[in-house]
Scaffold this active site. Structure first.
Site, short mmCIF file in Angstrom:
data_model
loop_
_atom_site.label_atom_id
_atom_site.label_comp_id
_atom_site.label_asym_id
_atom_site.label_seq_id
_atom_site.Cartn_x
_atom_site.Cartn_y
_atom_site.Cartn_z
N CYS A 29 0.83 -1.21 0.00
CA CYS A 29 0.00 0.00 0.00
C CYS A 29 0.87 1.26 0.00
O CYS A 29 1.49 1.60 1.01
CB CYS A 29 -0.93 -0.02 1.22
SG CYS A 29 -1.83 1.51 1.50
N CYS A 42 -0.12 3.98 2.53
CA CYS A 42 0.24 3.57 3.89
C CYS A 42 1.67 4.01 4.20
O CYS A 42 1.97 4.46 5.31
CB CYS A 42 0.13 2.06 4.04
SG CYS A 42 -1.52 1.39 3.81
#
Length: 310
Positions: free
Chosen positions: A69, A72
């Site tokens: 991700c 993230c």
């Protein structure tokens, strides 16, 4: 625990399966993340129950992330930085959703990054997606205010010196008007707390902590003494009565039913005339500020409100 948050705000999230897991070999305590100190820990499906219990004394921020991700990787360092700046008043629990599907399922994590707080064992939504550092700080400040209002104001030792002596770091004293507001909240005197926060904002209109506290305590003041069943019955009997519809929306927000509150007010707005629309819009904007701009439910409600305006 008072059912209100920065969000809370809390949604219908069932953590019982993680808090009370079947008998199994004892799990080791969550280990600090690399470079994270005592306040940043990696947790798993097996150790998450320890974090839930810890949240009864210290606010815990849960960062749901994954290696693949990209957002993230942008957000996580910001959250870790802001967490460490709290000097032990907040613990950050990092959860790799790929490796820990039970936690991800419990929080209904449909997209990541997703950041949720735990207060007294109960989840409080914070934000989803990568957000700027300034907004992270604002949400943390709001979390600490809500935690203090609910008696979750402990801390964990930070650094070797604290660990050796067992002493907790001293917290910086609250500004006088903030301290007055907290004392009033603990005494149940919400009117005095509102007055204190309003005076704090008069002195410093950019005081985000006072702004967040004022929104929360105004909601507490409005729902104090209301009976949910009686209010819902009155609202059903008088669907055009804005005051009673506002009461239902407030109770929904206080109970974590944020979408229900926004939907009720937006439906009212769609059918209202100009004077009533002004009142409804003012209440919606106040509730948007209370929940937080980073919450997806606020973004969706703002989009619908804009479409109704134009």
């Amino acid at each position: 625990m008072t059912e209100i948050s920065a969000a809370a705000l809390r949604g219908a999230v069932d953590l019982s399966s993680l808090r009370n897991r079947p008998a199994q070999p004892p799990a080791a305590a969550p280990a600090p993340a690399e470079g994270g100190g005592d306040v940043v820990v990696d947790v798993t499906d097996q150790t998450f129950g320890d974090i839930v219990e810890l949240s009864r004394s210290v606010p815990v921020v849960v960062d749901l992330w994954a290696e693949w991700c990209g957002p993230c990787k942008q957000l996580s360092p910001i959250i870790e930085k802001v967490t460490r700046e709290q000097n032990g008043r907040v613990v950050l629990a990092k959860v790799d959703v790929d490796a820990n599907p039970q936690i991800a399922q419990a929080f209904r994590a449909q997209s990541i990054p997703m950041v949720v707080a735990l207060l007294g064992g109960q989840p409080v939504p914070m934000f989803t997606g990568a957000v700027p550092e300034e907004q992270v700080r604002e949400v943390f400040a709001r979390l600490l205010e809500v935690a203090a209002q609910n008696g979750v104001n402990g801390s964990v030792p930070v650094g070797d010196a604290d660990a050796a002596t067992g002493e907790e770091p001293e917290e910086a004293p609250l500004p006088p008007l903030h301290a007055e507001a907290f004392e009033a909240i603990e005494a149940g005197d919400y009117a005095r707390a509102i007055s204190a926060y309003e005076r704090a904002l008069a002195e410093n209109p950019r005081d985000e902590d006072a702004k967040a506290g004022l929104g929360q305590v105004r909601l507490l003041h409005r729902v104090q003494g209301l009976d949910l069943q009686q209010v819902r019955a009155a609202a059903a009997a008088a669907p055009q009565d804005l005051d009673v519809q506002f009461q239902v929306a407030d109770l929904d927000i206080a109970g974590g039913h944020v979408d229900d509150a926004f939907g009720r007010l937006l439906d009212l707005f769609a059918a209202a005339d100009a004077p009533d629309r002004a009142r409804i819009r003012t209440r919606l904007v106040e509730l948007f500020d209370l929940i937080g701009a980073g919450d997806g439910r606020v973004a969706a409600a703002r989009t619908r409100l804009t479409s109704l305006l134009f």
